[in-house]
Write an enzyme that holds these catalytic residues in place. Structure first.
Site, short mmCIF file in Angstrom:
data_model
loop_
_atom_site.label_atom_id
_atom_site.label_comp_id
_atom_site.label_asym_id
_atom_site.label_seq_id
_atom_site.Cartn_x
_atom_site.Cartn_y
_atom_site.Cartn_z
N PHE A 176 0.97 -1.24 -0.15
CA PHE A 176 0.04 0.11 -0.12
C PHE A 176 0.77 1.37 0.01
O PHE A 176 1.64 1.51 0.94
CB PHE A 176 -0.97 0.15 1.22
CG PHE A 176 -1.99 1.21 1.31
CD1 PHE A 176 -3.08 1.11 0.60
CD2 PHE A 176 -1.47 2.57 1.69
CE1 PHE A 176 -3.94 2.21 0.40
CE2 PHE A 176 -2.30 3.60 1.49
CZ PHE A 176 -3.59 3.27 1.09
N THR A 189 1.71 24.34 -4.58
CA THR A 189 1.36 25.64 -3.94
C THR A 189 2.16 25.56 -2.35
O THR A 189 2.68 26.73 -2.13
CB THR A 189 -0.11 25.87 -3.94
OG1 THR A 189 -0.58 25.87 -5.40
CG2 THR A 189 -0.32 27.14 -3.19
N LYS A 236 1.47 10.68 8.40
CA LYS A 236 0.89 9.94 9.52
C LYS A 236 1.46 10.81 10.86
O LYS A 236 1.23 11.69 10.87
CB LYS A 236 1.08 8.60 9.38
CG LYS A 236 0.04 7.89 8.32
CD LYS A 236 -0.08 6.36 8.57
CE LYS A 236 -0.82 5.61 7.38
NZ LYS A 236 -2.40 5.61 8.10
N ASP A 289 9.22 3.27 2.06
CA ASP A 289 7.92 4.09 2.35
C ASP A 289 7.51 3.73 3.89
O ASP A 289 7.15 2.62 4.05
CB ASP A 289 6.69 3.41 1.56
CG ASP A 289 5.37 3.98 2.00
OD1 ASP A 289 5.25 4.86 3.02
OD2 ASP A 289 4.52 3.95 1.06
#
Lengths: 489, 489
Positions: free
Chosen positions: B207, B370, B346, B315
Site C-alpha cells: 500500500f 502551492t 501520518k 515507504d
C-alpha cells in the site's frame, strides 16, 4: 495583540460604508509599500536561501518573510521590505495576513484542540464535523451541489475527483451489476477489466496539479512534466481569443466551435482506445496564462458531456473562493444544470470537491485516505467565510475589480508597446507583455517598487490579490505599474 | 486547563523513573476503558453518522468522538464511551490525545500566526523555516539522509518521491545533457521521449496511497483499486513467511530468494517495456496485512537496485516515527548504505521525504506545488519530537513492545484456534485470526470491551498504539483480549 485588534475591529462596523481613503478592512495596514534594500531578495533573504539550499531545492524561493509582521494586503520580508501583495502566496491567502477574525478563532480552546488532535475523518470524525461541513463548506457551495468530500490539497482533490468520475462512468457501464471476480482479481494487477482503460479529457494549457494522474491532464509548462510518465489521454485545444473581445466576436465564436468540435472528435476517437469518463477544465486557465473561454463555450461543452455520457469537472482550485466576484467562477457561465464536480483548494484552505447526488460513490473506502482533509483548516475557512459575508467581500471584489480593470485598460492604451489583452473577472485579472523577457522585467521592476505580482503562461502577468483588496490598494498598484511601464525601455 | 496541565507535568520530571502502576506519561488519563452504551456506535454517534451520510459517503465511519475530552491513550466518543486506543487514527497520533507539550506550543502567539498565515513554502517561506527543518525534521532524519522535502500527506509524498526517482533515472540516462526540444514538446502531449515509458516496481500486498500514480503500486485490497485506470508497471511477490520464524528459517530464506529472483526477472523484462526507475517498498507491509520481510531480504534488494541502476524508496508512512522501537523501521535492517528516499506522513503530522544528495533535483519547479507541506504541522511535530527525546519514548516503545509481544505469544499458545503468527517490531505488532469473519468478530468484541484495534490484510489484527503506550496500558489491552478470546465460539 491579536485579540485587541479584533475588538477594535468589531467597534468599527461601518468601516465599509463610511470609508476614508486609507480605511483598510484589516486594521494596522501601512499606507503603502516601502523598500529598504538595494536589491530583492535582500541580504537576510539571500542568506536564508543559501541555508535552505543545503537542505532542499530552493531555486524557486523569491524571499523569506516575516509573517508575524505581515498584515492585511501587506507582506513584510525578513529585510523589513514591505510589499503590497497582489499574488497572495500563489492565490492562496483569502483575507490577507493576520486577519483578526481568523486569529480570534485560533485562540478558542476547542479549536486549538481540534488542531492538536487531527482525526482520521473517514473513521472517527469529531462531534462537530457534520455541523462544520454544513455551516462553513456547504454555506458557500456552488448552486445545486449539496454534497462535499474534503481532501488536503488541489492535486489530491483533482485526483480523487477523477476517481469519482471513473467510478461513476463504470457504474453506468455496469448497469447496477456488482463487481465480478474478474474485476477484483484483474485490478490487483493493474489490468482491465478491473483497472479499465478509461481516460480524462483535458485541454492544452491546463493545470490540474502535479501528482501522476492529474499531471497527465496538466499541459501548462514543460518543466512541470519532463521525465514523468503519463497516461495516454486525449488533449483538446482550449480557445485562444483575440482581444479586445467585443471587436472579435465572430472570430472568437469560431474559435469556440473549432475547439468544441475537437473535443467531440476526441471523445469518439478515444471510445475505442480509452473511453472518456470525464472532462476536466478550469473556468479560467490560470497557470497556463489566464486564458478565458466564453460562457457559451462552457454551456456547449456541458451539452457534449451529457450527449456522450462523460462527467464534467470544473476545477476551481485557483478561480474559486470569490476572486472573480462570485464565490465560484463558473457561476458566471449560466450553465443549464450544475457541473458534476467542482474541485477547490488554495484560498479555501483545505482541498476537496462538491458534487452532485448522482456522483455519490455507493461503497465505503473507495474515495478514502487517512486524513480526508483537516478540521484545523476548516476553522480558518470559517473565519474566511464569516469575513466574506460580514464585509460583503464579493461586492468589494467586483468594485475593486472595476477600478483595476479600467486602470489597466487605460494603461494598455497608453503603453501598448508594454501591455495588452487585459482580461479576467473581478480582481482575477491579467494582461500580456509582448514577450517573456519583457514580462519578467515588469514583474521584477514591480517587486523593486514594492508590489508582488507574478507571471503565468508565456507572457501574462496575473493579479491575485486577497478578497480584502480595496480601491486604495488598487490605486497604489496602478500608480506603481504606470511608474514601471513609463520607465521601461 | 491545558497550560495548567503542562505546568503540572513539568513539575513531575521523574514520572518515568519513579513510575507507579497508573502513572501515565500524559496526566489525566482514566484508569481504563468504560463503555456506557449497549452497542457501538452509540445512539449519538448513530444520529451523526446519518447526518453525515446526507453530505458525503459515511459508510466507513465507526463513531464520532469528543476530542476535547480524549486524553493520552484514551479516546472518548460522543456517547461518553471511553476507549483505550490501540489504533491511533490509522496510526497517525504519535503522543496521544491532547498532549500537554503540543497544546502548549499551540498557545504561542508566533506559532498561532504561523498557522493563520500558511505560505507557499517554495516561494516565500517564513523566516524560521530552515531552522525548523533542521531542528525538527532533520533531527530525526534516517541515518545518512540529510535532505528533506515536505509535502502534505502520504499519497503526495510517494507521488513526488516517484517523480524524483524518474527524474534521477533520466538524469543518469541523459548523462548531463540538457532537455532537448523534442523532450519539451513531447512531454506536453504526454508522449515519449519527454514523458518517458518508465515504471516503478512494487510488491503484491503493498500500500503506497490512493492517487493514480501511487495507486498503480498499491495492491492490498481490490476495493481500493476497482474502476481506476492504472499504469502497467511490474509487480513482484513479497515474501510470505511461515511462523514461528525460528522454526522455518530455511523455508523463509528460500521464500526471500524466490521473491528476489522475481524482482530481478521483472527488472530485466521491463527494461524493454518501461524500464524500472525505482522500487518502492514498505519495511512492513501495513495495510496489506503486516507482512514482514527479513533484514537480509532488504539488504539483497538494495544490492539488486544498485546493480540495475534503479532507485530504492522505503515507504515509512505507517512504520515511521518510532513505533517499531527505532525512529525508522528500516534502521532494523543494517543496510550497507542509506536507501535513496524515505517517505513519511501520518504520525509525522506532515508528509514528505528524506533523500540522498544524488537524488537532489537540479532545477526548480520540478518537485513543487502551492503549499509544499505546512509549517503549522511542523509545530505539532516539534512537540512530538520534544516528547520523544525528553521521555525517551523509543525505549518505552521497545519496553512496552516486549510486554505486548510476550503477552500475545502466551495468548496464541493458549488460544491457537483464535490467534496465531504473532509478529512485528516494537509496539508495531500484529497477529492473524483463522479467517476474515473471525478477525472481524475479535475486533468488534474488543470495541465492545472498550479497546480500539483494527484489521489489515485478509485476517490480521494490527496494533498501532501511540508512542506513549505504557506497560499498564499493555496489561489492560492483554486482559481485554484474553477475555474476548476466552468467550469466542
Amino acid at each position: 495583540m491579536a485579540l485587541h485588534k479584533a475588538v477594535l475591529y468589531r467597534n468599527l462596523p461601518k468601516i465599509l460604508t463610511n470609508q476614508s481613503r486609507h480605511a483598510s478592512l484589516v486594521p494596522g495596514e501601512p499606507d503603502g509599500p516601502s523598500i529598504k534594500t538595494s536589491s530583492i531578495p535582500g541580504p537576510k533573504s539571500q542568506k536564508l536561501i543559501q541555508e535552505l539550499g543545503k537542505i532542499q531545492q530552493s531555486g524557486s524561493v523569491a524571499m523569506f518573510c516575516d509573517y508575524d509582521k505581515s498584515i492585511g494586503n501587506y507582506m513584510v520580508d525578513v529585510d523589513d521590505n514591505v510589499f503590497l501583495d497582489v499574488y497572495s502566496q500563489i492565490a492562496s491567502i483569502p483575507v490577507g495576513y493576520n486577519h483578526p477574525g481568523v486569529l480570534k478563532l485560533l485562540t478558542d480552546p476547542h479549536n486549538m484542540r481540534t488542531i492538536a488532535n487531527r482525526p482520521a475523518l473517514g473513521v472517527m470524525p469529531g462531534a462537530d464535523w457534520p455541523d462544520k461541513l454544513k455551516s462553513v463548506l456547504l454555506k458557500v457551495a456552488p448552486p445545486g451541489l449539496d454534497l462535499v468530500t474534503t481532501m488536503m490539497c488541489g492535486s489530491c482533490s483533482n485526483e480523487n475527483a477523477y476517481k469519482m468520475m471513473f467510478m461513476n462512468y463504470m457504474k453506468n457501464q455496469r448497469g447496477g451489476e456488482e463487481f465480478s471476480q474478474e474485476d477484483m482479481d484483474s485490478c490487483m494487477m493493474n489490468k482491465p477489466p478491473g483497472a479499465p482503460k478509461l481516460s480524462i479529457l483535458s485541454f492544452k494549457g491546463a493545470f490540474h496539479g502535479r501528482t501522476l494522474g492529474v499531471l497527465s491532464t496538466t499541459h501548462s509548462k514543460a518543466i512541470h512534466k519532463l521525465d514523468v510518465p503519463a497516461f495516454d489521454w486525449p488533449i483538446a485545444s482550449f480557445p485562444q481569443y483575440k482581444y479586445p473581445l467585443d471587436q472579435f466576436k465572430r472570430e472568437n465564436q469560431q474559435e469556440d466551435e473549432k475547439c468544441l468540435a475537437e473535443v467531440e472528435d476526441l471523445i469518439v476517437k478515444y471510445s475505442k482506445i480509452a473511453p472518456v469518463a470525464g472532462i476536466t477544465i478550469e473556468p479560467i486557465q490560470s497557470e497556463g496564462g489566464d486564458n478565458e473561454a466564453s460562457p457559451e463555450f462552457f454551456q456547449k461543452l456541458q451539452k457534449i458531456t451529457q450527449k456522450h455520457g462523460c462527467n464534467l469537472l470544473i476545477d476551481e482550485v485557483q478561480t474559486g473562493c470569490g476572486s472573480t466576484g462570485k464565490m465560484w467562477c463558473h457561476e458566471h457561465f449560466n450553465l443549464e444544470s450544475p457541473p458534476d464536480i467542482v474541485t477547490f483548494s488554495k484560498k479555501m484552505q483545505l482541498g476537496g470537491f462538491y458534487h452532485s447526488n448522482q456522483m455519490m460513490v455507493q461503497k465505503a473506502y473507495r474515495i478514502f485516505n487517512t486524513w480526508l482533509g483537516d478540521p484545523g483548516k476548516l476553522i480558518i475557512l470559517e473565519g474566511v467565510v464569516e469575513a466574506i459575508k460580514r464585509d460583503n467581500l464579493l461586492q468589494l471584489v467586483q468594485d475593486t475589480g472595476k477600478v483595476l480593470r479600467s486602470g489597466l485598460d487605460n494603461l494598455a492604451q497608453k503603453y501598448p508597446q508594454h501591455i495588452k489583452d487585459v482580461r479576467g473577472r473581478g480582481t482575477f485579472l491579467a494582461f500580456n507583455a509582448p514577450n517573456p523577457a519583457h514580462r519578467d522585467r515588469i514583474v521584477g521592476n514591480m517587486k523593486n517598487e514594492g508590489v508582488i505580482t507574478a507571471g503565468c503562461g508565456e507572457t501574462a502577468i496575473r493579479l491575485r490579490p486577497a478578497l480584502i483588496f480595496q480601491k486604495h490598494h488598487a490605486d497604489i498598484f496602478l500608480g506603481k505599474l504606470e511608474k514601471v511601464l513609463s520607465q521601461l525601455k
